[in-house]
Each structure stands twice: as structure tokens, then as C-alpha cells.
Design a protein around this motif. Structure first.
Motif, PDB file in Angstrom:
ATOM      1  N   LEU A   1      11.055   5.637  13.257  1.00 18.25           N
ATOM      2  CA  LEU A   1      11.704   5.808  14.556  1.00 18.25           C
ATOM      3  C   LEU A   1      10.831   5.283  15.688  1.00 18.25           C
TER       4      LEU A   1
ATOM      5  N   THR B   1       8.874  10.822  11.445  1.00 21.64           N
ATOM      6  CA  THR B   1       9.107   9.922  12.583  1.00 21.64           C
ATOM      7  C   THR B   1       8.681   8.484  12.271  1.00 21.64           C
TER       8      THR B   1
ATOM      9  N   THR C   1      12.636   8.342  20.298  1.00 17.18           N
ATOM     10  CA  THR C   1      13.402   9.059  19.274  1.00 17.18           C
ATOM     11  C   THR C   1      12.489   9.974  18.459  1.00 17.18           C
TER      12      THR C   1
ATOM     13  N   VAL D   1      13.016  13.997  17.923  1.00 16.42           N
ATOM     14  CA  VAL D   1      13.027  14.638  16.608  1.00 16.42           C
ATOM     15  C   VAL D   1      11.957  15.734  16.541  1.00 16.42           C
TER      16      VAL D   1
ATOM     17  N   GLY E   1      17.706   8.006  14.736  1.00 20.86           N
ATOM     18  CA  GLY E   1      17.436   9.369  15.207  1.00 20.86           C
ATOM     19  C   GLY E   1      18.505  10.347  14.762  1.00 20.86           C
TER      20      GLY E   1
END
Length: 235
Positions: free
Chosen positions: A172, A169, A176, A180, A145
């Protein structure tokens, strides 16, 4: 901000030709936040490469902030990328031997900005993504992240017209990812135009419009009620 008309793209594969984009018509207004969805082979990566001035269409037109993007040599293409676009990648694409601060400052080096100003601006954007205290750390000392936050700060450092986020993403976990996306939504709230490619339906619904690609054509292009990442994070 972005205007694409009758866009076609094919690739040679041996003795045959693969028609990837089959007449795309697509526009994005300044300040919009749009996601592009589609399965593998739908053409979304090819479209993103053309939008990012990393590839060129065979037919049709692409206009970015009033500038026709066509027949550019690599030097001019690189200048336009630096001037107009910021990139966020799934794999972060950070330089491992440079600190977070130097990674963020890198695009400004290519714009000829003096070192002191580069570092000031880089620190400003690290503060914006909540990583000022990590400025001297190398990428291998950061979580996934945090790496993506550094990548976002780097994309913003040159004050681009458009942010292109390719599966930002994808590497992740959910918590997280939403953190983001909260940053990305805030950037959009401040007026930045954002295009985001994703496979994830919940992430797509954190934008304001979803474009579905299938077999090289747009099969749906609809506004959606935006799900705020902060709300989703605390559900």
C-alpha cells in the motif's frame, strides 16, 4: 497470551542444515501490540509461521493462551488456528470470485456457523472497517486499501485471541498504509492482541513495542512511544 522459550528451528537444504531460529525467548501479554522487524534471513517469517501454527519448532516450547502447541496433527492445528488466530497478509489472500461479504464470512463457515449468522457477523465487521456499502463487490472492484480492510474484517470475524499481521501495509502507499494502521490501532485499543511483521520503521512505531531479529536471535526488545496513525496521516 504468547510464551515462547528456547525456540530453535532448522531447515534441511540439500546435504546441509540451515539454523534459522537460535534459541528465541519471547512473550506477549494479552492486549499488547508488538511489531517484529528484521532483514531478509533474520528469521521473522519462520517465527511468524510457528506463531501461526503453520510450522513447528525443532526445540523449545510455544504456549498460546495457556495451551501448549506441540505435535499437532493437521486437523487439530487447523482447529487451533481457527479458534485462536486471525491472519492479515500483505497480498490480502481474498477469494476473487466471492464478494467482500462472503470473503469475511469464510472463517465462520469452517467453524460451523449457520449462513444467516455468518452473513450478519460478516456485515458487522465490514461496517467496523467502513466497507458496508461495498459488501456485494468482488475483490477486483476494490482498491488495495479496501482489500486490506476486507482482510482485516475477515481476520476479526471469528473473534480470535491474537491477530497476526504479515507486512499488512507492504503493498500500500503511505496514506493508505496509515489508514489501515489506524484501523489496526483501534482494534488494539479495544483489547485485541496484535503481532505485526514489518520492514517499515514508521509502521513499527505505530505499535507499542518493537522486537528486532537478526540472524535468528532477538537483538533488541523495547517498548516505544506509540505514534498514532491518525496524527501521522494529517501531518
Amino acid at each position: 497470551m504468547i510464551e515462547i522459550k528456547s525456540l530453535h528451528k532448522s531447515y534441511k537444504t540439500g546435504s546441509t542444515s540451515l539454523h534459522v531460529l537460535k534459541g528465541i525467548d519471547f512473550s506477549v501479554k494479552e492486549g499488547e501490540m508488538v511489531s517484529i522487524m528484521g532483514s531478509s534471513g533474520s528469521g521473522k517469517s519462520t517465527l511468524l509461521n510457528i506463531l501461526g501454527i503453520l510450522d513447528e519448532a525443532d526445540e523449545g516450547t510455544y504456549t498460546l493462551d495457556g495451551v501448549l502447541i506441540k505435535n499437532l496433527n493437521e486437523k487439530i492445528a487447523a482447529r487451533y488456528r481457527n479458534k485462536f488466530l486471525g491472519f492479515i497478509f500483505q497480498s490480502f489472500n481474498l477469494i476473487n470470485y466471492k464478494s467482500a461479504l462472503d470473503n469475511v464470512a469464510m472463517p465462520l463457515y469452517y467453524q460451523g456457523v449457520k449462513r444467516a449468522e455468518r452473513l450478519d457477523r460478516a456485515m458487522h465487521y465490514l461496517e467496523k472497517v467502513g466497507l458496508a456499502e461495498w459488501a456485494t463487490h468482488l475483490p477486483n472492484e476494490l482498491s488495495g486499501g479496501q482489500k486490506q480492510r476486507v482482510a482485516i474484517a475477515r481476520a476479526l470475524a471469528s473473534d480470535p485471541k491474537v491477530l497476526l499481521a504479515d507486512e499488512p501495509t507492504g503493498a500500500l502507499d503511505s496514506k493508505t498504509s496509515y489508514e489501515v494502521m489506524e484501523i489496526i490501532q483501534t482494534i488494539n485499543d479495544e483489547g485485541k492482541t496484535i503481532l505485526l511483521v514489518t520492514h517499515e520503521d514508521d509502521i513499527a512505531h505505530m505499535t507499542k513495542r518493537i522486537v528486532h531479529l537478526k540472524d535468528g536471535i532477538i537483538i533488541d526488545d523495547s517498548p516505544v512511544k506509540q505514534q498514532r496513525a491518525k496524527t501521522a496521516l494529517h501531518v
